[in-house]
Each structure stands twice: as structure tokens, then as C-alpha cells.
Write a protein that holds these residues in place. Structure first.
Motif, PDB file in Angstrom:
ATOM      1  N   MET A   1     -43.514  22.710 -60.137  1.00 56.96           N
ATOM      2  CA  MET A   1     -42.438  23.190 -61.004  1.00 56.96           C
ATOM      3  C   MET A   1     -41.136  23.288 -60.213  1.00 56.96           C
ATOM      4  O   MET A   1     -41.137  23.285 -58.993  1.00 56.96           O
ATOM      5  CB  MET A   1     -42.798  24.557 -61.599  1.00 56.96           C
ATOM      6  N   ARG A   2     -40.030  23.426 -60.936  1.00 59.64           N
ATOM      7  CA  ARG A   2     -38.718  23.486 -60.300  1.00 59.64           C
ATOM      8  C   ARG A   2     -38.399  24.913 -59.850  1.00 59.64           C
ATOM      9  O   ARG A   2     -38.778  25.883 -60.510  1.00 59.64           O
ATOM     10  CB  ARG A   2     -37.644  23.021 -61.274  1.00 59.64           C
ATOM     11  N   ALA A   3     -37.687  24.994 -58.729  1.00 57.20           N
ATOM     12  CA  ALA A   3     -37.218  26.286 -58.232  1.00 57.20           C
ATOM     13  C   ALA A   3     -35.952  26.053 -57.424  1.00 57.20           C
ATOM     14  O   ALA A   3     -35.836  25.068 -56.687  1.00 57.20           O
ATOM     15  CB  ALA A   3     -38.275  26.966 -57.376  1.00 57.20           C
ATOM     16  N   VAL A   4     -34.997  26.978 -57.546  1.00 58.63           N
ATOM     17  CA  VAL A   4     -33.766  26.929 -56.768  1.00 58.63           C
ATOM     18  C   VAL A   4     -33.947  27.848 -55.568  1.00 58.63           C
ATOM     19  O   VAL A   4     -34.209  29.042 -55.726  1.00 58.63           O
ATOM     20  CB  VAL A   4     -32.558  27.372 -57.611  1.00 58.63           C
ATOM     21  N   THR A   5     -33.826  27.282 -54.360  1.00 63.15           N
ATOM     22  CA  THR A   5     -34.121  28.034 -53.147  1.00 63.15           C
ATOM     23  C   THR A   5     -32.988  27.941 -52.132  1.00 63.15           C
ATOM     24  O   THR A   5     -32.131  27.052 -52.205  1.00 63.15           O
ATOM     25  CB  THR A   5     -35.410  27.529 -52.475  1.00 63.15           C
ATOM     26  N   VAL A   6     -33.023  28.882 -51.195  1.00 66.21           N
ATOM     27  CA  VAL A   6     -32.182  28.842 -49.999  1.00 66.21           C
ATOM     28  C   VAL A   6     -33.033  29.247 -48.812  1.00 66.21           C
ATOM     29  O   VAL A   6     -34.100  29.862 -48.967  1.00 66.21           O
ATOM     30  CB  VAL A   6     -30.971  29.795 -50.084  1.00 66.21           C
ATOM     31  N   ASN A   7     -32.556  28.924 -47.632  1.00 69.58           N
ATOM     32  CA  ASN A   7     -33.103  29.491 -46.405  1.00 69.58           C
ATOM     33  C   ASN A   7     -32.151  30.605 -45.983  1.00 69.58           C
ATOM     34  O   ASN A   7     -31.034  30.329 -45.531  1.00 69.58           O
ATOM     35  CB  ASN A   7     -33.203  28.433 -45.305  1.00 69.58           C
ATOM     36  N   PRO A   8     -32.546  31.850 -46.175  1.00 73.18           N
ATOM     37  CA  PRO A   8     -31.619  32.956 -45.903  1.00 73.18           C
ATOM     38  C   PRO A   8     -31.036  32.896 -44.498  1.00 73.18           C
ATOM     39  O   PRO A   8     -31.736  32.597 -43.522  1.00 73.18           O
ATOM     40  CB  PRO A   8     -32.500  34.193 -46.078  1.00 73.18           C
ATOM     41  N   GLY A   9     -29.741  33.134 -44.419  1.00 71.20           N
ATOM     42  CA  GLY A   9     -29.039  33.080 -43.147  1.00 71.20           C
ATOM     43  C   GLY A   9     -28.553  31.699 -42.768  1.00 71.20           C
ATOM     44  O   GLY A   9     -27.850  31.550 -41.767  1.00 71.20           O
ATOM     45  N   VAL A  10     -28.922  30.693 -43.563  1.00 74.47           N
ATOM     46  CA  VAL A  10     -28.529  29.308 -43.282  1.00 74.47           C
ATOM     47  C   VAL A  10     -27.542  28.861 -44.350  1.00 74.47           C
ATOM     48  O   VAL A  10     -27.914  28.698 -45.522  1.00 74.47           O
ATOM     49  CB  VAL A  10     -29.748  28.365 -43.251  1.00 74.47           C
ATOM     50  N   THR A  42     -23.728  38.543 -55.504  1.00 74.38           N
ATOM     51  CA  THR A  42     -24.833  38.634 -54.532  1.00 74.38           C
ATOM     52  C   THR A  42     -25.434  37.267 -54.272  1.00 74.38           C
ATOM     53  O   THR A  42     -25.732  36.914 -53.126  1.00 74.38           O
ATOM     54  CB  THR A  42     -25.904  39.610 -55.052  1.00 74.38           C
ATOM     55  N   ASP A  43     -25.626  36.477 -55.329  1.00 75.06           N
ATOM     56  CA  ASP A  43     -26.145  35.121 -55.153  1.00 75.06           C
ATOM     57  C   ASP A  43     -25.220  34.283 -54.275  1.00 75.06           C
ATOM     58  O   ASP A  43     -25.679  33.525 -53.406  1.00 75.06           O
ATOM     59  CB  ASP A  43     -26.310  34.439 -56.510  1.00 75.06           C
ATOM     60  N   HIS A  44     -23.922  34.412 -54.496  1.00 76.56           N
ATOM     61  CA  HIS A  44     -22.976  33.641 -53.689  1.00 76.56           C
ATOM     62  C   HIS A  44     -23.054  34.041 -52.214  1.00 76.56           C
ATOM     63  O   HIS A  44     -22.985  33.181 -51.323  1.00 76.56           O
ATOM     64  CB  HIS A  44     -21.547  33.822 -54.214  1.00 76.56           C
ATOM     65  N   GLU A  45     -23.222  35.321 -51.953  1.00 74.60           N
ATOM     66  CA  GLU A  45     -23.351  35.772 -50.562  1.00 74.60           C
ATOM     67  C   GLU A  45     -24.615  35.206 -49.920  1.00 74.60           C
ATOM     68  O   GLU A  45     -24.607  34.819 -48.745  1.00 74.60           O
ATOM     69  CB  GLU A  45     -23.366  37.301 -50.509  1.00 74.60           C
ATOM     70  N   ILE A  46     -25.690  35.161 -50.676  1.00 77.26           N
ATOM     71  CA  ILE A  46     -26.946  34.607 -50.145  1.00 77.26           C
ATOM     72  C   ILE A  46     -26.784  33.123 -49.862  1.00 77.26           C
ATOM     73  O   ILE A  46     -27.221  32.614 -48.815  1.00 77.26           O
ATOM     74  CB  ILE A  46     -28.099  34.868 -51.124  1.00 77.26           C
ATOM     75  N   VAL A  47     -26.152  32.400 -50.786  1.00 78.56           N
ATOM     76  CA  VAL A  47     -25.930  30.965 -50.589  1.00 78.56           C
ATOM     77  C   VAL A  47     -25.048  30.722 -49.370  1.00 78.56           C
ATOM     78  O   VAL A  47     -25.256  29.751 -48.621  1.00 78.56           O
ATOM     79  CB  VAL A  47     -25.307  30.346 -51.859  1.00 78.56           C
ATOM     80  N   GLU A  48     -24.091  31.612 -49.127  1.00 78.37           N
ATOM     81  CA  GLU A  48     -23.201  31.467 -47.972  1.00 78.37           C
ATOM     82  C   GLU A  48     -23.879  31.831 -46.654  1.00 78.37           C
ATOM     83  O   GLU A  48     -23.311  31.617 -45.579  1.00 78.37           O
ATOM     84  CB  GLU A  48     -21.965  32.344 -48.167  1.00 78.37           C
ATOM     85  N   GLY A  49     -25.090  32.369 -46.729  1.00 74.29           N
ATOM     86  CA  GLY A  49     -25.846  32.679 -45.519  1.00 74.29           C
ATOM     87  C   GLY A  49     -25.570  34.036 -44.930  1.00 74.29           C
ATOM     88  O   GLY A  49     -25.999  34.329 -43.812  1.00 74.29           O
ATOM     89  N   THR A  50     -24.880  34.913 -45.669  1.00 69.66           N
ATOM     90  CA  THR A  50     -24.532  36.230 -45.129  1.00 69.66           C
ATOM     91  C   THR A  50     -25.499  37.318 -45.569  1.00 69.66           C
ATOM     92  O   THR A  50     -25.369  38.472 -45.132  1.00 69.66           O
ATOM     93  CB  THR A  50     -23.112  36.629 -45.569  1.00 69.66           C
ATOM     94  N   PHE A  51     -26.451  36.967 -46.392  1.00 68.30           N
ATOM     95  CA  PHE A  51     -27.299  37.986 -46.990  1.00 68.30           C
ATOM     96  C   PHE A  51     -28.610  37.330 -47.410  1.00 68.30           C
ATOM     97  O   PHE A  51     -28.725  36.117 -47.445  1.00 68.30           O
ATOM     98  CB  PHE A  51     -26.584  38.597 -48.199  1.00 68.30           C
ATOM     99  N   GLY A  52     -29.623  38.146 -47.724  1.00 68.55           N
ATOM    100  CA  GLY A  52     -30.882  37.620 -48.239  1.00 68.55           C
ATOM    101  C   GLY A  52     -32.012  37.677 -47.232  1.00 68.55           C
ATOM    102  O   GLY A  52     -31.795  37.610 -46.019  1.00 68.55           O
ATOM    103  N   GLU A  53     -33.239  37.800 -47.755  1.00 71.70           N
ATOM    104  CA  GLU A  53     -34.436  37.876 -46.915  1.00 71.70           C
ATOM    105  C   GLU A  53     -35.587  37.191 -47.639  1.00 71.70           C
ATOM    106  O   GLU A  53     -35.904  37.533 -48.789  1.00 71.70           O
ATOM    107  CB  GLU A  53     -34.777  39.338 -46.630  1.00 71.70           C
ATOM    108  N   ALA A  54     -36.213  36.217 -46.989  1.00 66.64           N
ATOM    109  CA  ALA A  54     -37.336  35.503 -47.586  1.00 66.64           C
ATOM    110  C   ALA A  54     -38.582  36.387 -47.618  1.00 66.64           C
ATOM    111  O   ALA A  54     -38.686  37.361 -46.866  1.00 66.64           O
ATOM    112  CB  ALA A  54     -37.623  34.224 -46.795  1.00 66.64           C
TER     113      ALA A  54
END
Length: 348
Positions: A1-10, A42-54
Motif C-alpha cells: 500500500m501507499r505511504a508518505v514517509t520521511v527519514n526524521p532529521g534528514v 509540524t509536518d513542514h518542520e518534520i519534512v525540513e528535518g528539524t523535528f520528528g522521531e521514527a
């Protein structure tokens, strides 16, 4: 299935995965088909790599905390197939602290909570997700086009709940509310203020675009300029910008026994020259209260659902300025100056 992901901090690791694993049964008994997710700062901050935790043991984090879905199956009997549902974002810490132990996870004292799409839990930006019954909020079918607004509405429902609790310290008959900032949180804060019968004033920088009309459609008054220029003495101020100068002005603007609720998160790193002694004198002598508010517990989510059900649905629809199909996910996560609320559409 589809999912939108990031690598936090990257930075720039945002991607659409086509073969993301199906949600594991341990995530919850209720299986949900995603309809949409809202996108916020908050999503934009995570995408920018400044926030978020896997999640533990993972390198990628599925985004999406402003959810909306339709129940596929619920063996617990809490909901039924076809029901609209939203997943509560925050889960209590495992210790738990005193507040998390009684369901007040929005007031977690040790910071060990987890949050879907933000901190340690996969988000809702995937074709299917699971949720535990106690974290599932059923919605009125009429809210199908706008149900993803429940999460930001829960934030301001908590703010108003706490404002009213503080106001009950004395005989309190508030009449005027000032909201600073006309983003989604500010506009929803104004909505809940009008539902409470306040004379509502909203201050924002935008002189054109949809914001002035949305405020006036509530029966509220729209202002530009600075807080200090406003010719009013509000009983309540809900600060939604996080801009340091606006925060300070908001603290100074409230009238006697006034309450200032801070919901905007400042970025820090900026200093201002101001008279702290004068501010302290005013807060003390006028019995004013300044407090911060973030997140929401189950009670606030239920209050938010009721508030959205009472609202004008065409007004709520107008808050959503872009609906973007999942295939164009990168466009959805690219902010423009004209956006109020962007929604990633899983049905398109």
C-alpha cells in the motif's frame, strides 16, 4: 500500500512508498481506510528535518496526524464498517506519569508520550491504518468533507476548556475575545469563541485573500496592524502566531482578570527589548493569567467533534484551500503564501 514517509532529521527525504507494509494488528483492532490527512506546520518542520522521531527500530516515519478515514472492520464493536473515524494523535507514556495514568496525556509530565506521524508512532498518511478503540473518534457522516479538521479543532477545544476552568476562579462574565493569527488554529479558535457568544476580533497580517472574509462570515471583526493599535480591551486573548512581539503584546492587551492562552509555538533565537517589570506589574495588579496549551485528550476530541457538527459546513469547507491527490504528494507538502489548510486526498 501507499505511504508518505520521511527519514526524521534528514532534509528532503520526503517520498511516497508504494509497497509499505499493511498495518500490524498490534496497532489496534479497528482497521481504517484512509480518506485524507491534513497538513500543518509540524509536518513542514518534520519534512525540513528539524523535528520528528521514527518508531523504535525503524528509520522512516509515516507522516500524517490530522487524519480522516472510514472503518473497514472493528471486531470490538466500538464502531461499524462504513463509519467515519479520526485517530487520536497522542498516546500516553508507558510509565505512566500521573496525568497519563488518568487519560490526561496532553498534560504528560515526563515527555515519554508518543504521537502518530510525529514521535515514535507511524502516521495516518497511508492507505490503511489501525487504531485502538479508545483512540478512535467517530464522526457525524455530514463531516466527511472536513473531518480532518478535527485534530486542529481539538487543540482549540482544549484551549477553551482551560480558559473556562481558569475563568471559574471568580465571578467571570467575559464578553470580548481577541484571536491573534488567522491560520487554521486561529480561525478555529474564533469559531469556538463565536459558538460561546463572544464578540470576536481576529488580528492577522493578511489584507487580502480568504482570511478576512472567513472571519466576517463568523460575525467577527477582522483587523490588521499591531495588537497595540486595537481599540478594545479583551477579556480573553488566544494567541496563535508564536511571533515573539505578538506574544508580548497579547500579554499586555488583556483587560483586568483577563486570560491569555498561548497556542503558537515560537522558533526561538530572537531577543526583544521590553519592560518585563511593567508587564509583571500589570499581570499581578490585574489578576491576569497567561498559560500555554498544546495537544488534547479524549474529552477535547469529543468536544471538538461536537463543535464541528454545529458549525456551518460551507464555512469549514472554505478553510481547505487545496486538496491534493496522493500522487502529487510533493506539491501538497510545498507551502504557498495563500494556503490556509492543505489536504492530502487518498480517494483521488
Amino acid at each position: 500500500m501507499r505511504a508518505v514517509t520521511v527519514n526524521p532529521g534528514v532534509r528532503d527525504s520526503l517520498r511516497l512508498v508504494d509497497d509499505y507494509p499493511e498495518p500490524h494488528a498490534e496497532e489496534g483492532a479497528i482497521l481504517v481506510e484512509a480518506l485524507a490527512v491534513g497538513i500543518c506546520g509540524t509536518d513542514h518542520e518534520i519534512v525540513e528535518g528539524t523535528f520528528g522521531e521514527a518508531p523504535p527500530g525503524a528509520s522512516a516515519l509515516v507522516l500524517g496526524h490530522e487524519s480522516l478515514g472510514r472503518v473497514l472492520e472493528d471486531p470490538s464493536g466500538t464502531l461499524h464498517p462504513g463509519d467515519l473515524v479520526v485517530g487520536i494523535v497522542r498516546h500516553p507514556d508507558p510509565v505512566p506519569c500521573a496525568n497519563c495514568a488518568v487519560g490526561e496525556w496532553d498534560m504528560c509530565r515526563n515527555g515519554e508520550y508518543t504521537e502518530h506521524g510525529i514521535k515514535g508512532l507511524p502516521g495516518f498518511a497511508r492507505d490503511r491504518w489501525r487504531v485502538q478503540p479508545r483512540f478512535a473518534v467517530g464522526l457525524d457522516p455530514a463531516l466527511a468533507p472536513v473531518g480532518m479538521l478535527l485534530e486542529p479543532t481539538s487543540v482549540v477545544a482544549k484551549a477553551w476548556d482551560h480558559i473556562e476552568r481558569i475563568g471559574a476562579r471568580a465571578e467571570w462574565q467575559p464578553q470580548t475575545a481577541l484571536v491573534t493569527g488567522a491560520g487554521p488554529i486561529g480561525l478555529l479558535a474564533a469559531l469556538l469563541a463565536t459558538q460561546r457568544g463572544f464578540a470576536v476580533h481576529v488580528l492577522d497580517r493578511a489584507e487580502t485573500g480568504p482570511k478576512p472574509d472567513l472571519v466576517r462570515a463568523l460575525g467577527a471583526t477582522y483587523h490588521t496592524g499591531s495588537v497595540g493599535q486595537l481599540d478594545l480591551v479583551p477579556d480573553v486573548v488566544v494567541e496563535c502566531t508564536g511571533a515573539p512581539s505578538v506574544v508580548l503584546d497579547a500579554m499586555c492587551k488583556a483587560g483586568p482578570t483577563g486570560i491569555v492562552c498561548l497556542t503558537g509555538v515560537s522558533s526561538g533565537g530572537r531577543t526583544l527589548d521590553f519592560d518585563a517589570g511593567a508587564l509583571n506589574r500589570e499581570l499581578v495588579l490585574e489578576n491576569n493569567v497567561v498559560f500555554g496549551s498544546v495537544n488534547a485528550n479524549r474529552r477535547h476530541w469529543d468536544l471538538a467533534a461536537a463543535a464541528l457538527a454545529r458549525a456551518d459546513q460551507s464555512w469549514l469547507n472554505a478553510l481547505i484551500t487545496r486538496r491534493v491527490p496522493v500522487a502529487a504528494y510533493a506539491e501538497a507538502y510545498t507551502p504557498t503564501g495563500d494556503d490556509i489548510k492543505v489536504v492530502l486526498d487518498f480517494t483521488a
